[in-house]
Design a protein around this motif. Structure first.
Motif, mmCIF file in Angstrom:
data_model
loop_
_atom_site.group_PDB
_atom_site.id
_atom_site.type_symbol
_atom_site.label_atom_id
_atom_site.label_comp_id
_atom_site.label_asym_id
_atom_site.label_seq_id
_atom_site.Cartn_x
_atom_site.Cartn_y
_atom_site.Cartn_z
ATOM 1 N N ALA A 3 2.805 4.677 -11.523
ATOM 2 C CA ALA A 3 2.598 5.847 -12.949
ATOM 3 C C ALA A 3 1.507 6.930 -11.961
ATOM 4 N N PRO A 4 0.519 6.655 -11.383
ATOM 5 C CA PRO A 4 -0.078 7.779 -10.634
ATOM 6 C C PRO A 4 0.593 8.826 -9.621
ATOM 7 N N MET A 5 1.684 7.953 -9.022
ATOM 8 C CA MET A 5 2.759 8.818 -8.231
ATOM 9 C C MET A 5 3.396 9.935 -8.982
ATOM 10 N N LYS A 6 4.107 9.134 -10.009
ATOM 11 C CA LYS A 6 4.832 10.243 -11.140
ATOM 12 C C LYS A 6 3.876 11.350 -11.567
ATOM 13 N N ASP A 7 2.825 10.884 -11.980
ATOM 14 C CA ASP A 7 1.744 12.178 -12.403
ATOM 15 C C ASP A 7 1.439 13.237 -11.229
ATOM 16 N N VAL A 124 12.726 11.925 -8.133
ATOM 17 C CA VAL A 124 11.580 11.401 -7.489
ATOM 18 C C VAL A 124 11.693 10.174 -6.833
ATOM 19 N N HIS A 125 11.604 10.364 -5.438
ATOM 20 C CA HIS A 125 11.660 9.114 -4.451
ATOM 21 C C HIS A 125 10.607 8.504 -4.071
ATOM 22 N N LEU A 126 10.036 7.401 -4.129
ATOM 23 C CA LEU A 126 8.801 6.708 -3.721
ATOM 24 C C LEU A 126 9.318 5.770 -2.611
ATOM 25 N N GLY A 127 8.458 6.036 -1.545
ATOM 26 C CA GLY A 127 8.710 5.125 -0.368
ATOM 27 C C GLY A 127 7.817 3.980 -0.417
ATOM 28 N N ASP A 128 8.034 3.084 0.226
ATOM 29 C CA ASP A 128 7.292 1.807 0.323
ATOM 30 C C ASP A 128 5.786 2.039 0.807
ATOM 31 N N VAL A 129 5.076 1.199 0.131
ATOM 32 C CA VAL A 129 3.582 1.415 0.650
ATOM 33 C C VAL A 129 3.400 0.837 2.216
ATOM 34 N N GLU A 130 2.892 1.563 3.031
ATOM 35 C CA GLU A 130 2.697 0.734 4.267
ATOM 36 C C GLU A 130 1.410 1.350 5.040
ATOM 37 N N LYS A 131 1.081 0.315 6.123
ATOM 38 C CA LYS A 131 -0.125 0.548 6.285
ATOM 39 C C LYS A 131 -0.049 1.585 7.721
ATOM 40 N N ASP A 132 -0.917 2.751 7.759
ATOM 41 C CA ASP A 132 -0.549 3.480 8.547
ATOM 42 C C ASP A 132 -1.492 3.197 9.859
ATOM 43 N N GLU A 133 -1.110 2.909 11.057
ATOM 44 C CA GLU A 133 -1.886 2.183 11.968
ATOM 45 C C GLU A 133 -3.081 3.338 12.597
ATOM 46 N N SER A 134 -2.687 4.551 12.608
ATOM 47 C CA SER A 134 -3.299 5.691 13.166
ATOM 48 C C SER A 134 -4.772 5.910 12.353
ATOM 49 N N THR A 135 -4.446 5.904 10.996
ATOM 50 C CA THR A 135 -5.580 6.101 10.132
ATOM 51 C C THR A 135 -6.135 5.005 9.367
ATOM 52 N N GLN A 136 -5.481 3.643 9.661
ATOM 53 C CA GLN A 136 -5.944 2.433 9.025
ATOM 54 C C GLN A 136 -5.855 2.421 7.468
ATOM 55 N N THR A 137 -5.080 3.514 7.064
ATOM 56 C CA THR A 137 -5.020 3.590 5.342
ATOM 57 C C THR A 137 -3.481 3.273 5.029
ATOM 58 N N GLN A 139 -0.438 3.992 2.646
ATOM 59 C CA GLN A 139 0.212 5.030 2.221
ATOM 60 C C GLN A 139 1.516 5.010 1.767
ATOM 61 N N SER A 140 2.140 5.621 1.088
ATOM 62 C CA SER A 140 3.370 5.844 0.755
ATOM 63 C C SER A 140 3.785 7.350 0.613
ATOM 64 N N GLN A 141 5.363 7.572 0.930
ATOM 65 C CA GLN A 141 5.822 8.976 0.779
ATOM 66 C C GLN A 141 6.359 9.111 -0.651
ATOM 67 N N LEU A 142 5.910 10.584 -1.032
ATOM 68 C CA LEU A 142 6.510 10.972 -2.384
ATOM 69 C C LEU A 142 7.490 11.900 -1.883
ATOM 70 N N SER A 143 8.760 11.876 -2.406
ATOM 71 C CA SER A 143 9.610 12.913 -1.871
ATOM 72 C C SER A 143 10.308 13.306 -3.298
ATOM 73 N N ILE A 158 10.975 18.044 -0.597
ATOM 74 C CA ILE A 158 9.375 18.059 0.077
ATOM 75 C C ILE A 158 9.084 16.582 0.045
ATOM 76 N N THR A 159 8.272 16.107 1.252
ATOM 77 C CA THR A 159 7.799 14.890 1.267
ATOM 78 C C THR A 159 6.455 14.910 1.616
ATOM 79 N N LEU A 160 5.571 14.265 0.796
ATOM 80 C CA LEU A 160 4.343 14.103 0.818
ATOM 81 C C LEU A 160 3.708 12.687 1.225
ATOM 82 N N GLY A 161 3.069 12.233 2.224
ATOM 83 C CA GLY A 161 2.285 11.312 2.754
ATOM 84 C C GLY A 161 1.214 11.122 1.885
ATOM 85 N N VAL A 162 1.088 9.856 0.785
ATOM 86 C CA VAL A 162 -0.017 10.014 -0.047
ATOM 87 C C VAL A 162 -0.562 8.669 0.405
ATOM 88 N N ASN A 163 -2.134 8.984 0.502
ATOM 89 C CA ASN A 163 -2.995 7.618 0.922
ATOM 90 C C ASN A 163 -3.091 7.097 -0.419
#
Length: 169
Positions: A3-7, A124-137, A139-143, A158-163
Motif C-alpha cells: 500500500a505505501p509503495m502504491k501511494d 506498477v512493478h514492485l521488486g522483492d525486498v532485499e538487504k543492500d549489503e553496502s547500505t545495510q538497509t 530495499q525494493s525497486q519500484l518501477s 523509471i525504477t526507484l530503489g526504495v529504502n
C-alpha cells in the motif's frame, strides 16, 4: 509494504513523471535510438559494463552529466534517504538518466522494464525486498512507465530503489 509503495507510485507519477525534463529527455533518446538494432544494444551494454570498473568512463559520464540525470540526483537528494537510486529508461530499455551508476546500460531484458513499459500506462512493478549489503538497509525497486501526457503513450520507464525501512516510518 504494498500500500505505501502504491501511494508512492501515485505521487511519483503525478510529480516527477509529469516533469518536462523527464518527458523531453526520454523522447529525445527514443528518437536518437530509433534505428538501434538488438546487436548494437548488446555492444553498448558491453561497453557500459566495461566502463563500470574503469577509470575512464566516457559513456557513463555522458549519461550522468545530462539534464535528466541532474534532475534525478536532485530528487534523490530531496528524498533524504528514501530513494537509494533512480534511473529512467527509454523505449528500448536503455538508460536515459540516472542518479547513480548502474551495473548495466540495458534494462530491457529485466522485469523492471518488461513489466512496466510493455504492460502499459497504469503498470506498477514492485521488486522483492532485499538487504543492500553496502547500505545495510532493506530495499525494493519500484518501477513505473513513463507516459507522454500529450497522447498517453508509454515512452519509457523509471525504477526507484526504495529504502522500505524509511517507507514504513
Amino acid at each position: 509494504f504494498e500500500a505505501p509503495m502504491k501511494d508512492l507510485a501515485k505521487k511519483i507519477t503525478t510529480s516527477w513523471l509529469a516533469d518536462p525534463v523527464v518527458i523531453n529527455a526520454v523522447k529525445k533518446q527514443n528518437e536518437a535510438h530509433a534505428a538501434l538494432k538488438q546487436d548494437e544494444i548488446i555492444v553498448l551494454d558491453k561497453k557500459w559494463r566495461s566502463e563500470t570498473g574503469a577509470t575512464d568512463q566516457p559513456m557513463i559520464k555522458a549519461v550522468l552529466a545530462n539534464e535528466l540525470s541532474k534532475f534525478l540526483v536532485a530528487e534523490k537528494e530531496k528524498s533524504a534517504g528514501l530513494f537509494t537510486e533512480v534511473f529512467v529508461m527509454d523505449n528500448k530499455g536503455l538508460n536515459a538518466g540516472q542518479s547513480d551508476i548502474t551495473s548495466d546500460y540495458w534494462q530491457g531484458d529485466e522485469a523492471k522494464w518488461q513489466k512496466t513499459f510493455l504492460v502499459g500506462a497504469s503498470a506498477v512493478h514492485l521488486g522483492d525486498v532485499e538487504k543492500d549489503e553496502s547500505t545495510q538497509t532493506f530495499q525494493s525497486q519500484l518501477s513505473l512507465p513513463v507516459v507522454d501526457p500529450a497522447d498517453n503513450t508509454v515512452i519509457g520507464a523509471i525504477t526507484l530503489g526504495v529504502n522500505v525501512e524509511m517507507l514504513a516510518q
